[in-house]
Design an enzyme around this catalytic site. Structure first.
Site, PDB file in Angstrom:
ATOM      1  N   LYS A  96       0.831  -1.227   0.000  1.00 26.30           N
ATOM      2  CA  LYS A  96       0.000   0.000   0.000  1.00 26.30           C
ATOM      3  C   LYS A  96       0.859   1.268   0.000  1.00 26.30           C
ATOM      4  CE  LYS A  96      -3.943  -2.221   2.228  1.00 26.30           C
ATOM      5  NZ  LYS A  96      -3.320  -3.486   2.634  1.00 26.30           N
TER       6      LYS A  96
HETATM    7  O1  LIG Z   1      -9.357  -2.879   1.667  1.00 25.67           O
HETATM    8  C1  LIG Z   1      -8.483  -3.665   2.042  1.00 25.67           C
HETATM    9  C2  LIG Z   1      -7.224  -3.688   1.505  1.00 25.67           C
HETATM   10  C3  LIG Z   1      -6.335  -4.625   1.948  1.00 25.67           C
HETATM   11  N1  LIG Z   1      -6.644  -5.526   2.899  1.00 25.67           N
HETATM   12  C4  LIG Z   1      -5.623  -6.516   3.310  1.00 25.67           C
HETATM   13  O2  LIG Z   1      -6.086  -7.826   2.979  1.00 25.67           O
HETATM   14  C5  LIG Z   1      -5.803  -8.729   4.033  1.00 25.67           C
HETATM   15  C6  LIG Z   1      -7.090  -9.219   4.640  1.00 25.67           C
HETATM   16  O3  LIG Z   1      -6.829 -10.204   5.613  1.00 25.67           O
HETATM   17  P1  LIG Z   1      -8.011 -11.137   6.212  1.00 25.67           P
HETATM   18  O4  LIG Z   1      -7.319 -11.962   7.238  1.00 25.67           O
HETATM   19  O5  LIG Z   1      -8.561 -11.964   5.086  1.00 25.67           O
HETATM   20  O6  LIG Z   1      -9.020 -10.222   6.800  1.00 25.67           O
HETATM   21  C7  LIG Z   1      -4.909  -7.980   5.012  1.00 25.67           C
HETATM   22  O7  LIG Z   1      -3.561  -8.176   4.642  1.00 25.67           O
HETATM   23  C8  LIG Z   1      -5.310  -6.527   4.803  1.00 25.67           C
HETATM   24  O8  LIG Z   1      -4.243  -5.635   5.095  1.00 25.67           O
HETATM   25  C9  LIG Z   1      -7.897  -5.508   3.433  1.00 25.67           C
HETATM   26  O9  LIG Z   1      -8.246  -6.320   4.318  1.00 25.67           O
HETATM   27  N2  LIG Z   1      -8.793  -4.577   2.987  1.00 25.67           N
END
Ligand SMILES: O=c1ccn([C@@H]2O[C@H](COP(=O)(O)O)[C@@H](O)[C@H]2O)c(=O)[nH]1
Length: 280
Positions: A96
């Site tokens: 990001k």
């Molecule tokens: O809008 C967003 C952008 C990035 N993320 C990232 O994805 C994963 C989600 O992890 P989970 O364990 O499936 O919840 C995490 O690395 C976030 O930084 C997001 O969730 N939402």
């Protein structure tokens, strides 16, 4: 050189439309019986690579969980990226990044230039210094067959306060991002290399994603409450461009390799059904 859009299209056709994250949360390390240190981080990452790198289309290491161990954690990230790519997975590094253009050029060199030890197939980027400031990343992606996924409508509840705000022309901030990325992908076949991040949790916001012509990464599935069935509501007619992404939902099934693979297979079945890939 093949574009990222072409490579992603082939990877999802061969392995299925799925991204799995590597997010070594302290709580997951504990659940796997691992120490919250460099040894635990290394073991966790190597286990996910062994379980999934030869079968999942896209793997998304979350840089923050490696960075918290300093330079030695970043060295584990470098090694993880290399192992994933050698096994045939596309690596989307979730960092990001975003800044003024001259600094974005350095980020592009760090993450998208193949000569960098941290080079990935694609990265996530923040557009809140202006989409135009990300141009060096888009240029590097074009030069090296890489991809960039730009935040548009994020999965967290705090996102709408910024992303739904309207500018002087009446468009939301998110729609401005969507429109600028749509222009970059115009005419690309089978899809462009600049994607968007659109959370699976956001419901029907009324934003028009039909023009993007690039991949739509959908985090927020599983641990954040989004379901595969929600994808149709969120993405509407753009559903065929969606790349569903799970981290904790799959990682929580570890540490056994067979269990990680079974969890991955289960969510892939749900995603295929939601995306109706069989009908394409
Ligand atoms: O809008 C967003 C952008 C990035 N993320 C990232 O994805 C994963 C989600 O992890 P989970 O364990 O499936 O919840 C995490 O690395 C976030 O930084 C997001 O969730 N939402």
């Amino acid at each position: 050189m093949e574009t990222f859009g072409v490579r992603l299209h082939r990877a999802t056709a061969e392995r299925g439309p799925l991204c799995v994250g590597i997010d070594p949360h302290p709580s997951l390390l504990a659940r796997w019986g691992l120490s919250d240190d460099l040894a635990g981080l290394t073991r966790f990452s190597e286990t996910v690579v062994a379980a999934l790198a030869d079968r999942v289309a896209v793997v998304k290491p979350q840089s923050a969980f490696f960075e918290r161990f300093g330079s030695r954690g970043v060295a584990v990230l470098e090694s993880t990226i290399r192992q994933l790519r050698e096994a045939g997975a596309l690596v989307l590094l979730d960092v990001k990044r975003g800044d003024i253009g001259s600094t974005v050029a350095a980020y592009a060199a760090a993450y998208l230039d193949p000569s960098s030890p941290l080079a990935a197939d694609a990265i996530t980027a923040s557009p809140y210094l202006g989409v135009g400031a990300l141009a060096p990343m888009f240029d590097a992606a074009a030069a090296h067959g890489g991809g960039v996924f730009v935040l548009a409508l994020t999965s967290n509840p705090e996102g709408p306060a910024v992303q739904h705000a309207r500018g002087a022309d009446g468009r939301t901030v998110a729609q401005t991002v969507i429109d600028e990325i749509s222009q970059l992908n115009a005419g690309a076949q089978p899809l462009g290399s600049i994607g968007l991040v659109v959370g699976a949790t956001i419901g029907d916001t009324g934003h028009d994603l039909s023009t993007v012509n690039g991949p739509l990464l959908a985090p927020g599935l599983g641990a954040q409450g989004g379901t595969a069935a929600d994808l149709r509501t969120v993405f509407g007619s753009a559903i065929r461009s969606v790349l569903p992404s799970y981290s904790r939902e799959v990682l929580g099934a570890g540490p056994e390799i067979a269990d990680l693979r079974a969890a991955t297979a289960r969510v892939l079945v749900e995603c295929r059904s939601a995306l109706d890939v069989a009908a394409l």
